[in-house]
Design a protein around this motif. Structure first.
Motif, PDB file in Angstrom:
ATOM      1  N   THR A  70      -6.864  10.653  -9.846  1.00 44.27           N
ATOM      2  CA  THR A  70      -6.728   9.240 -10.202  1.00 44.27           C
ATOM      3  C   THR A  70      -6.219   8.454  -9.004  1.00 44.27           C
ATOM      4  OG1 THR A  70      -4.471   9.564 -10.989  1.00 44.27           O
ATOM      5  CG2 THR A  70      -6.240   9.774 -12.625  1.00 44.27           C
ATOM      6  N   THR A  71      -6.064   9.124  -7.872  1.00 41.72           N
ATOM      7  CA  THR A  71      -5.494   8.519  -6.680  1.00 41.72           C
ATOM      8  C   THR A  71      -6.551   7.781  -5.878  1.00 41.72           C
ATOM      9  OG1 THR A  71      -3.877  10.302  -6.580  1.00 41.72           O
ATOM     10  CG2 THR A  71      -4.174   9.007  -4.588  1.00 41.72           C
ATOM     11  N   LEU A  72      -6.326   6.476  -5.638  1.00 41.53           N
ATOM     12  CA  LEU A  72      -7.231   5.681  -4.822  1.00 41.53           C
ATOM     13  C   LEU A  72      -6.873   5.834  -3.350  1.00 41.53           C
ATOM     14  CD1 LEU A  72      -7.358   2.384  -6.919  1.00 41.53           C
ATOM     15  CD2 LEU A  72      -9.093   4.171  -6.779  1.00 41.53           C
ATOM     16  N   PRO A  73      -7.864   5.815  -2.459  1.00 41.47           N
ATOM     17  CA  PRO A  73      -7.590   5.926  -1.016  1.00 41.47           C
ATOM     18  C   PRO A  73      -7.134   4.578  -0.446  1.00 41.47           C
ATOM     19  CG  PRO A  73      -9.940   5.758  -1.387  1.00 41.47           C
ATOM     20  CD  PRO A  73      -9.286   5.782  -2.744  1.00 41.47           C
ATOM     21  N   LEU A  74      -5.853   4.374  -0.324  1.00 42.70           N
ATOM     22  CA  LEU A  74      -5.287   3.067   0.063  1.00 42.70           C
ATOM     23  C   LEU A  74      -4.991   2.987   1.557  1.00 42.70           C
ATOM     24  CD1 LEU A  74      -2.863   2.586  -2.946  1.00 42.70           C
ATOM     25  CD2 LEU A  74      -5.094   1.531  -2.585  1.00 42.70           C
TER      26      LEU A  74
ATOM     27  N   ARG B 271       0.837  -1.208   0.000  1.00 43.75           N
ATOM     28  CA  ARG B 271       0.000   0.000   0.000  1.00 43.75           C
ATOM     29  C   ARG B 271       0.869   1.255   0.000  1.00 43.75           C
ATOM     30  NH1 ARG B 271      -3.395  -3.449   2.748  1.00 43.75           N
ATOM     31  NH2 ARG B 271      -2.552  -2.963   4.809  1.00 43.75           N
ATOM     32  N   ALA B 272       1.955   1.235   0.756  1.00 46.37           N
ATOM     33  CA  ALA B 272       2.860   2.393   0.784  1.00 46.37           C
ATOM     34  C   ALA B 272       3.479   2.622  -0.592  1.00 46.37           C
ATOM     35  CB  ALA B 272       3.950   2.187   1.841  1.00 46.37           C
ATOM     36  N   ILE B 273       3.893   1.556  -1.239  1.00 50.76           N
ATOM     37  CA  ILE B 273       4.468   1.665  -2.593  1.00 50.76           C
ATOM     38  C   ILE B 273       3.431   2.249  -3.542  1.00 50.76           C
ATOM     39  CG2 ILE B 273       5.224   0.315  -4.601  1.00 50.76           C
ATOM     40  CD1 ILE B 273       6.700  -1.530  -2.565  1.00 50.76           C
ATOM     41  N   LEU B 274       2.216   1.745  -3.490  1.00 48.51           N
ATOM     42  CA  LEU B 274       1.160   2.248  -4.377  1.00 48.51           C
ATOM     43  C   LEU B 274       0.832   3.704  -4.090  1.00 48.51           C
ATOM     44  CD1 LEU B 274      -1.160  -0.883  -4.508  1.00 48.51           C
ATOM     45  CD2 LEU B 274       0.336  -0.019  -6.320  1.00 48.51           C
ATOM     46  N   ARG B 275       0.787   4.092  -2.807  1.00 45.42           N
ATOM     47  CA  ARG B 275       0.533   5.497  -2.473  1.00 45.42           C
ATOM     48  C   ARG B 275       1.629   6.385  -3.049  1.00 45.42           C
ATOM     49  NH1 ARG B 275      -1.406   3.494   2.437  1.00 45.42           N
ATOM     50  NH2 ARG B 275       0.646   3.674   3.406  1.00 45.42           N
ATOM     51  N   GLU B 276       2.877   5.973  -2.894  1.00 44.28           N
ATOM     52  CA  GLU B 276       4.000   6.764  -3.405  1.00 44.28           C
ATOM     53  C   GLU B 276       3.963   6.870  -4.926  1.00 44.28           C
ATOM     54  OE1 GLU B 276       6.171   8.634  -1.813  1.00 44.28           O
ATOM     55  OE2 GLU B 276       5.338   8.062   0.130  1.00 44.28           O
ATOM     56  N   LEU B 277       3.687   5.772  -5.601  1.00 44.90           N
ATOM     57  CA  LEU B 277       3.642   5.804  -7.068  1.00 44.90           C
ATOM     58  C   LEU B 277       2.463   6.615  -7.583  1.00 44.90           C
ATOM     59  CD1 LEU B 277       4.761   2.182  -7.996  1.00 44.90           C
ATOM     60  CD2 LEU B 277       6.030   4.326  -8.349  1.00 44.90           C
ATOM     61  N   GLN B 278       1.345   6.592  -6.859  1.00 45.17           N
ATOM     62  CA  GLN B 278       0.214   7.433  -7.259  1.00 45.17           C
ATOM     63  C   GLN B 278       0.570   8.914  -7.120  1.00 45.17           C
ATOM     64  OE1 GLN B 278      -4.066   5.665  -6.569  1.00 45.17           O
ATOM     65  NE2 GLN B 278      -2.891   5.485  -4.684  1.00 45.17           N
ATOM     66  N   ALA B 279       1.351   9.253  -6.121  1.00 43.70           N
ATOM     67  CA  ALA B 279       1.751  10.644  -5.902  1.00 43.70           C
ATOM     68  C   ALA B 279       2.849  11.071  -6.864  1.00 43.70           C
ATOM     69  CB  ALA B 279       2.213  10.835  -4.458  1.00 43.70           C
TER      70      ALA B 279
ATOM     71  N   ARG C 177      13.705   4.393  -0.591  1.00 46.25           N
ATOM     72  CA  ARG C 177      13.960   5.260   0.563  1.00 46.25           C
ATOM     73  C   ARG C 177      12.654   5.677   1.226  1.00 46.25           C
ATOM     74  NH1 ARG C 177      13.679  10.313   0.620  1.00 46.25           N
ATOM     75  NH2 ARG C 177      14.004  10.648  -1.598  1.00 46.25           N
ATOM     76  N   ARG C 178      11.651   6.030   0.425  1.00 47.09           N
ATOM     77  CA  ARG C 178      10.361   6.500   0.961  1.00 47.09           C
ATOM     78  C   ARG C 178       9.595   5.407   1.711  1.00 47.09           C
ATOM     79  NH1 ARG C 178       8.251   9.704  -4.406  1.00 47.09           N
ATOM     80  NH2 ARG C 178      10.015  11.138  -4.559  1.00 47.09           N
ATOM     81  N   VAL C 179       9.708   4.162   1.254  1.00 49.95           N
ATOM     82  CA  VAL C 179       8.937   3.082   1.888  1.00 49.95           C
ATOM     83  C   VAL C 179       9.771   2.264   2.873  1.00 49.95           C
ATOM     84  CG1 VAL C 179       7.301   2.938  -0.021  1.00 49.95           C
ATOM     85  CG2 VAL C 179       9.277   1.389   0.022  1.00 49.95           C
ATOM     86  N   GLY C 180      11.067   2.551   2.965  1.00 45.40           N
ATOM     87  CA  GLY C 180      11.909   1.891   3.957  1.00 45.40           C
ATOM     88  C   GLY C 180      12.342   0.483   3.607  1.00 45.40           C
ATOM     89  N   LEU C 181      12.537   0.223   2.312  1.00 41.60           N
ATOM     90  CA  LEU C 181      13.041  -1.081   1.864  1.00 41.60           C
ATOM     91  C   LEU C 181      14.332  -0.894   1.088  1.00 41.60           C
ATOM     92  CD1 LEU C 181       9.898  -2.932   0.392  1.00 41.60           C
ATOM     93  CD2 LEU C 181      11.010  -3.348   2.586  1.00 41.60           C
TER      94      LEU C 181
END
Length: 156
Positions: A151-155, A11-19, A30-34
């Motif tokens: 186009t951003t879904l609420p994840l 979900r974090a990856i998808l939120r970042e890619l949507q943004a 770096r943003r998702v901590g992996l």
């Protein structure tokens, strides 16, 4: 179903890619901590599963001169499988149609259409939409302003 198997990192990856769909794998990691390798593997898995269908640029209609955004409701005369299928094919081929939704209620379809001016609207309705086989009724509404468009879904 993809949703059932998404964890917090997905979900974090998808939120970042949507943004920011242009983020590099390193930035995303770096943003998702992996680690970059783990992030890359997760993004590829999300793509394979269909959670990510593609990447695109969001282009500003107004800057490019598409001053009219219209919502066009369409009713069909007959709801036979062949006529519905043919109508859908024809609508998919119309570049002016940004979205087409099959509805319940008074109308069968709702089209979101981008046009440059009222002459293009007249041409689109009279020459392209009205002649389509099976169309019974067309109702056009002009969008005065977009209050929200995303186009951003609420994840969450």
């Amino acid at each position: 179903m993809v949703q059932a198997s998404l964890d917090d990192i997905d979900r974090a990856i998808l939120r970042e890619l949507q943004a920011d769909g242009r983020a590099t794998n390193l930035e995303l990691a770096r943003r998702v901590g992996l680690s970059p390798a783990a992030t890359h593997a997760r993004v590829r898995a999300l793509e394979r599963r269909g959670a990510i269908r593609g990447y695109t640029a969001i282009v500003d209609r107004d800057v490019l001169g598409f001053d009219l955004l219209c919502l066009i409701s369409v009713s069909m005369q007959v709801h036979q499988y062949e006529s519905v299928g043919r109508l859908r094919e024809l609508i998919r081929a119309m570049p002016e149609v940004l979205e087409c939704h099959h509805l319940t209620g008074e109308y069968d379809y709702l089209l979101k259409v981008a046009l440059r001016n009222r002459r293009e609207l007249e041409r689109f309705v009279v020459e392209r939409l009205t002649p389509l086989p099976g169309i019974a009724r067309i109702h056009t509404s002009l969008v005065l302003s977009e209050v929200k468009s995303t186009t951003t879904l609420p994840l969450e």
